[in-house]
Enzyme design. Structure first.
Site, PDB file in Angstrom:
ATOM      1  N   THR A 173      39.257  45.956  33.285  1.00 33.75           N
ATOM      2  CA  THR A 173      40.945  45.794  33.092  1.00 33.75           C
ATOM      3  C   THR A 173      41.229  44.432  34.507  1.00 33.75           C
ATOM      4  OG1 THR A 173      41.535  48.017  34.104  1.00 33.75           O
ATOM      5  CG2 THR A 173      42.874  46.070  34.549  1.00 33.75           C
ATOM      6  N   ALA A 174      40.058  44.440  34.554  1.00 36.25           N
ATOM      7  CA  ALA A 174      39.535  42.738  35.949  1.00 36.25           C
ATOM      8  C   ALA A 174      39.396  41.412  35.026  1.00 36.25           C
ATOM      9  CB  ALA A 174      38.546  42.584  36.516  1.00 36.25           C
ATOM     10  N   VAL A 193      25.320  40.595  28.157  1.00 36.12           N
ATOM     11  CA  VAL A 193      24.469  39.271  29.391  1.00 36.12           C
ATOM     12  C   VAL A 193      23.254  39.846  29.849  1.00 36.12           C
ATOM     13  CG1 VAL A 193      24.429  37.989  31.169  1.00 36.12           C
ATOM     14  CG2 VAL A 193      26.550  37.741  29.882  1.00 36.12           C
ATOM     15  N   ALA A 226      46.810  53.937  38.154  1.00 38.45           N
ATOM     16  CA  ALA A 226      47.934  54.609  38.865  1.00 38.45           C
ATOM     17  C   ALA A 226      47.539  52.976  39.206  1.00 38.45           C
ATOM     18  CB  ALA A 226      47.290  55.224  39.878  1.00 38.45           C
ATOM     19  N   SER A 269      30.552  43.699  26.634  1.00 37.19           N
ATOM     20  CA  SER A 269      29.614  44.312  25.901  1.00 37.19           C
ATOM     21  C   SER A 269      30.618  45.930  25.395  1.00 37.19           C
ATOM     22  CB  SER A 269      28.291  44.590  27.022  1.00 37.19           C
ATOM     23  OG  SER A 269      27.309  45.726  26.091  1.00 37.19           O
ATOM     24  N   GLY A 280      35.217  42.471  29.950  1.00 39.77           N
ATOM     25  CA  GLY A 280      36.459  43.072  29.845  1.00 39.77           C
ATOM     26  C   GLY A 280      36.694  44.039  30.157  1.00 39.77           C
ATOM     27  N   LYS A 329      56.404  54.422  38.090  1.00 41.92           N
ATOM     28  CA  LYS A 329      55.833  55.276  39.188  1.00 41.92           C
ATOM     29  C   LYS A 329      56.751  55.197  40.411  1.00 41.92           C
ATOM     30  CE  LYS A 329      52.047  55.588  42.279  1.00 41.92           C
ATOM     31  NZ  LYS A 329      50.779  55.028  42.775  1.00 41.92           N
ATOM     32  N   GLU A 334      45.226  55.164  47.515  1.00 44.91           N
ATOM     33  CA  GLU A 334      46.466  54.473  47.679  1.00 44.91           C
ATOM     34  C   GLU A 334      47.140  53.215  45.890  1.00 44.91           C
ATOM     35  OE1 GLU A 334      49.447  54.450  49.152  1.00 44.91           O
ATOM     36  OE2 GLU A 334      49.213  55.391  51.112  1.00 44.91           O
ATOM     37  N   THR A 393      45.074  51.045  44.941  1.00 46.55           N
ATOM     38  CA  THR A 393      45.255  49.347  45.404  1.00 46.55           C
ATOM     39  C   THR A 393      44.037  47.976  44.483  1.00 46.55           C
ATOM     40  OG1 THR A 393      43.537  50.309  47.274  1.00 46.55           O
ATOM     41  CG2 THR A 393      45.944  50.143  47.526  1.00 46.55           C
TER      42      THR A 393
HETATM   43  C1  LIG Z   1      37.374  57.391  40.327  1.00 38.53           C
HETATM   44  C2  LIG Z   1      37.857  56.091  40.106  1.00 38.53           C
HETATM   45  C3  LIG Z   1      39.302  55.479  39.866  1.00 38.53           C
HETATM   46  C4  LIG Z   1      39.909  54.397  39.494  1.00 38.53           C
HETATM   47  N1  LIG Z   1      41.457  54.803  39.913  1.00 38.53           N
HETATM   48  C5  LIG Z   1      42.212  53.831  40.389  1.00 38.53           C
HETATM   49  C6  LIG Z   1      42.916  53.135  39.842  1.00 38.53           C
HETATM   50  O1  LIG Z   1      44.573  54.974  40.215  1.00 38.53           O
HETATM   51  N2  LIG Z   1      44.477  52.537  40.045  1.00 38.53           N
HETATM   52  C7  LIG Z   1      43.796  51.829  40.722  1.00 38.53           C
HETATM   53  O2  LIG Z   1      44.255  50.529  40.629  1.00 38.53           O
HETATM   54  N3  LIG Z   1      42.545  51.639  40.713  1.00 38.53           N
HETATM   55  C8  LIG Z   1      41.520  51.923  40.478  1.00 38.53           C
HETATM   56  N4  LIG Z   1      40.011  52.748  40.222  1.00 38.53           N
HETATM   57  C9  LIG Z   1      39.636  50.658  40.111  1.00 38.53           C
HETATM   58  C10 LIG Z   1      40.104  50.249  39.091  1.00 38.53           C
HETATM   59  O3  LIG Z   1      39.363  51.078  37.473  1.00 38.53           O
HETATM   60  C11 LIG Z   1      39.321  48.946  38.328  1.00 38.53           C
HETATM   61  O4  LIG Z   1      39.507  48.628  39.791  1.00 38.53           O
HETATM   62  C12 LIG Z   1      39.451  48.393  37.329  1.00 38.53           C
HETATM   63  O5  LIG Z   1      39.430  49.604  36.185  1.00 38.53           O
HETATM   64  C13 LIG Z   1      38.428  47.047  36.944  1.00 38.53           C
HETATM   65  O6  LIG Z   1      37.077  47.083  36.400  1.00 38.53           O
HETATM   66  P1  LIG Z   1      35.910  45.498  36.355  1.00 38.53           P
HETATM   67  O7  LIG Z   1      37.524  45.484  34.925  1.00 38.53           O
HETATM   68  O8  LIG Z   1      35.777  45.531  37.846  1.00 38.53           O
HETATM   69  O9  LIG Z   1      34.941  46.652  35.877  1.00 38.53           O
HETATM   70  P2  LIG Z   1      34.682  47.817  34.648  1.00 38.53           P
HETATM   71  O10 LIG Z   1      36.037  48.085  34.287  1.00 38.53           O
HETATM   72  O11 LIG Z   1      33.674  48.312  34.879  1.00 38.53           O
HETATM   73  O12 LIG Z   1      34.236  46.601  33.540  1.00 38.53           O
HETATM   74  C14 LIG Z   1      33.317  46.078  33.129  1.00 38.53           C
HETATM   75  C15 LIG Z   1      32.767  45.014  32.293  1.00 38.53           C
HETATM   76  O13 LIG Z   1      31.847  44.042  32.251  1.00 38.53           O
HETATM   77  C16 LIG Z   1      31.469  44.224  31.264  1.00 38.53           C
HETATM   78  N5  LIG Z   1      29.664  44.035  31.156  1.00 38.53           N
HETATM   79  C17 LIG Z   1      28.968  44.896  32.071  1.00 38.53           C
HETATM   80  N6  LIG Z   1      27.501  43.711  32.412  1.00 38.53           N
HETATM   81  C18 LIG Z   1      27.807  43.427  31.033  1.00 38.53           C
HETATM   82  C19 LIG Z   1      26.752  42.678  30.256  1.00 38.53           C
HETATM   83  N7  LIG Z   1      25.198  43.216  30.747  1.00 38.53           N
HETATM   84  N8  LIG Z   1      27.049  42.428  29.458  1.00 38.53           N
HETATM   85  C20 LIG Z   1      28.201  41.823  28.924  1.00 38.53           C
HETATM   86  N9  LIG Z   1      29.230  42.183  29.526  1.00 38.53           N
HETATM   87  C21 LIG Z   1      28.805  43.176  30.789  1.00 38.53           C
HETATM   88  C22 LIG Z   1      31.084  45.536  30.613  1.00 38.53           C
HETATM   89  O14 LIG Z   1      31.031  46.009  29.391  1.00 38.53           O
HETATM   90  C23 LIG Z   1      33.638  45.953  31.162  1.00 38.53           C
HETATM   91  O15 LIG Z   1      33.233  45.958  29.961  1.00 38.53           O
HETATM   92  C24 LIG Z   1      39.656  53.867  39.797  1.00 38.53           C
HETATM   93  C25 LIG Z   1      38.414  53.221  40.132  1.00 38.53           C
HETATM   94  C26 LIG Z   1      37.525  54.514  40.295  1.00 38.53           C
HETATM   95  C27 LIG Z   1      36.206  54.200  39.880  1.00 38.53           C
END
Ligand SMILES: Cc1cc2nc3c(=O)[nH]c(=O)nc-3n(C[C@H](O)[C@H](O)[C@H](O)COP(=O)(O)OP(=O)(O)OC[C@H]3O[C@@H](n4cnc5c(N)ncnc54)[C@H](O)[C@@H]3O)c2cc1C
Length: 508
Positions: free
Chosen positions: A24-25, A193, A58, A47, A22, A86, A350, A352
């Site tokens: 952003t993705a 999980v 961004a 979780s 849960g 932006k 960038e 992305t």
């Molecule tokens: C330093 C940094 C800067 C960034 N800056 C940018 C930016 O400016 N612009 C941009 O577009 N992107 C940026 N990103 C990328 C962006 O943060 C991610 O693409 C975005 O937040 C998506 O993350 P996610 O949802 O894939 O993963 P996460 O945010 O890690 O979410 C993972 C989810 O899975 C859940 N989860 C994991 N394991 C379990 C489990 N065992 N059981 C139940 N739930 C579980 C967690 O609780 C969480 O809800 C950046 C990334 C980094 C590292």
């Protein structure tokens, strides 16, 4: 929607979708899936104990379309996420120390006499005109003046050339999308999980097991679990292609700081001794971070550099993050699609990553499977994902490869490294005469490539001979006129703060 809701589903239709994660993705995927026909149940497990990565503030312009497709009102979205607008990214110290150039969104100049604008600009530059190309882009000029207004829909005005994206608080964005999705039927499951069961017959995922013993099954699983790739990697062993030999930064520190001056309508990326620092203005605070290569600096030095570069008081301790740049070899395996950090990672130079989530969602929707999971669909998804990741990768590498800095080992290393062949060819083609070889649906436009090439001193030896069709002096007058219109238009736009105060400030 009503029609879709009442239509019977295909006999092999997916009936259960389970999103794991849960961040952003996960919530972007859930929000997009509210548009699936009724009868398809969508659940999301997250979780609180694990939390999300909590950065990613961004974005780039296609997110405007994503929100619009969901029917999200822009002003409500900006209010709810402490967002700002932006118009581009300012790059500081990248080509050489002391450099400053803008990679703006929106159009740059206009094609004339059947010749690309940058070729006219190039020919004038080769004739001695020092005007930077960004002076022909309303987004760039407005950004530098701290002005903002959305694009006009009237194509006769230069205001139609604007494009914008957003800065926002990542946690507030996830919360906003959660409310949106839950209100439209997505079911949220709190839980961790701890196990994944595969079907004996074909290795498809059958169910996931939670720490409290519950089992959740589904037809289609979406892995949004973050860097670990709980399903796609840990259960299905999709494999990871490591790109850190081209992009050696592997750590980041993130810290919020107090706002000081006016809200700039652009992200800033400042090159540092062994990486770079970001600055993202939000309504209530500024997001800052330092992306760096641990092979070339220490965590202590990186921290000191980040804190020294802040414009306002830090509001928390810098938070460390680690990553390996690259992509999941197969982002869709059997009945599991990975989106977000579980599918790969490219540093945020960038902005992305959120876009890669968005385009992964679009691809999935366009290739939405039945329970037969036709391998042709999976193959096409994986092929398109690979191409897109590689195109974005090349654009990011360009910023490093095109440096003329030689003040640290890091910059000497990235300037000397071999770039991917696809990027080397692109650089050679541009150097020869400002030409491009691009796929029609590539994310970054020619204008984006030109902004970085020219901003970092990669200048063609020649220009398109067709640009010589207009006498030099006549073109100089035309370009001066265009600059004047752009400047005047930008000066007449409201300041970024005024625009936000009028349209999108949360109640005090
Ligand atoms: C330093 C940094 C800067 C960034 N800056 C940018 C930016 O400016 N612009 C941009 O577009 N992107 C940026 N990103 C990328 C962006 O943060 C991610 O693409 C975005 O937040 C998506 O993350 P996610 O949802 O894939 O993963 P996460 O945010 O890690 O979410 C993972 C989810 O899975 C859940 N989860 C994991 N394991 C379990 C489990 N065992 N059981 C139940 N739930 C579980 C967690 O609780 C969480 O809800 C950046 C990334 C980094 C590292």
């Amino acid at each position: 929607m009503t029609l879709l809701a009442s239509a019977p589903l295909h006999p092999d239709a997916i009936r259960e979708v389970l999103i794991v994660g849960g961040g952003t993705a996960g919530w972007m995927t859930a929000a997009a899936m509210t548009r699936l026909p009724a009868g398809i149940r969508v659940r999301l497990i997250e979780s609180e104990e694990i939390g999300s990565v909590g950065v990613g503030e961004a974005t780039i312009p296609p997110l405007v379309t994503f929100n619009a497709m969901l029917g999200i009102d822009e002003a409500s979205f900006i209010k709810a996420t402490q967002g700002t607008f932006k118009l581009g990214i300012e790059f500081v110290d990248w080509g050489r120390q002391g450099d400053r150039y803008m990679h703006p969104f929106g159009e740059v100049g206009m094609d004339m006499e059947g010749v690309k604008f940058h070729q006219h600009w190039l020919r004038q530059a080769q004739g001695g005109d020092p005007t930077p190309i960004e002076d022909y882009c309303l987004s760039a000029v407005a950004a530098r003046l701290g002005r903002f207004t959305p694009a006009s829909s009237d194509p006769r005005t230069v205001l139609a050339s604007l494009r914008h994206a957003y800065h926002f608080d990542a946690a507030l964005y996830a919360g906003f999308l959660r409310r949106f999705s839950e209100a439209r039927g997505v079911e949220r499951v709190e839980g961790k999980v701890v196990g994944v069961s595969l079907r004996d017959s074909d290795g498809f995922i059958e169910s996931v097991r939670l720490a409290d013993g519950r089992r959740l099954d589904a037809d289609l699983f979406i892995d949004c679990s973050g860097f670990r790739g709980l399903l796609i990697e840990e259960a299905l062993a999709a494999g990871y292609e490591d790109w850190s030999h081209w992009l050696p930064c592997d750590r980041a520190l993130a810290v919020p700081s107090a706002n000081t001056g006016p809200l700039t309508p652009f992200t800033r990326a400042t090159a540092d001794r062994a990486g770079w620092r970001w600055r993202i203005p939000l309504q209530q605070r500024t997001g800052n971070g330092h992306v760096y290569a641990s092979a070339f600096t220490t965590d202590e030095d990186a921290r000191a550099s980040l804190l020294a570069g802040l414009e306002g008081e830090p509001l928390a301790e810098p938070r460390p993050l680690r990553f390996t740049t690259g992509r999941r070899r197969r982002q869709w395996v059997r009945n599991c699609v990975s989106l977000g950090l579980s599918s790969g990672f490219l540093e945020p130079l960038e902005s992305t990553s959120i876009h890669l989530i968005q385009s992964g969602i679009s691809r999935l929707m366009a290739l939405f499977p039945t329970r037969r999971f036709d391998p042709v669909l999976i193959d096409q998804f994986n092929r398109l994902s690979q191409t897109q990741f590689e195109q974005v990768r090349d654009f990011i590498i360009l910023h490093y490869k095109a440096t003329q800095r030689d003040d640290t080992d890091f910059w000497r290393h990235v300037a000397a490294m071999d770039a991917p062949e696809s990027l080397e060819r692109r650089i050679a083609l541009f150097r020869a005469g400002g030409r491009f070889m691009r796929d029609g649906d590539e994310l970054f436009s020619e204008a984006s490539w030109v902004a970085v090439f020219t901003g970092q001193h990669i200048l063609p030896q020649d220009h398109d001979p067709l640009a010589d069709g207009v006498p030099y002096a006549a073109m100089a007058r035309k370009l001066a006129g265009l600059r004047g219109i752009i400047r005047k238009t930008a000066e007449a736009m409201p300041t970024h703060e005024t625009f936000i105060a009028r349209c999108c400030q949360p109640p005090a």
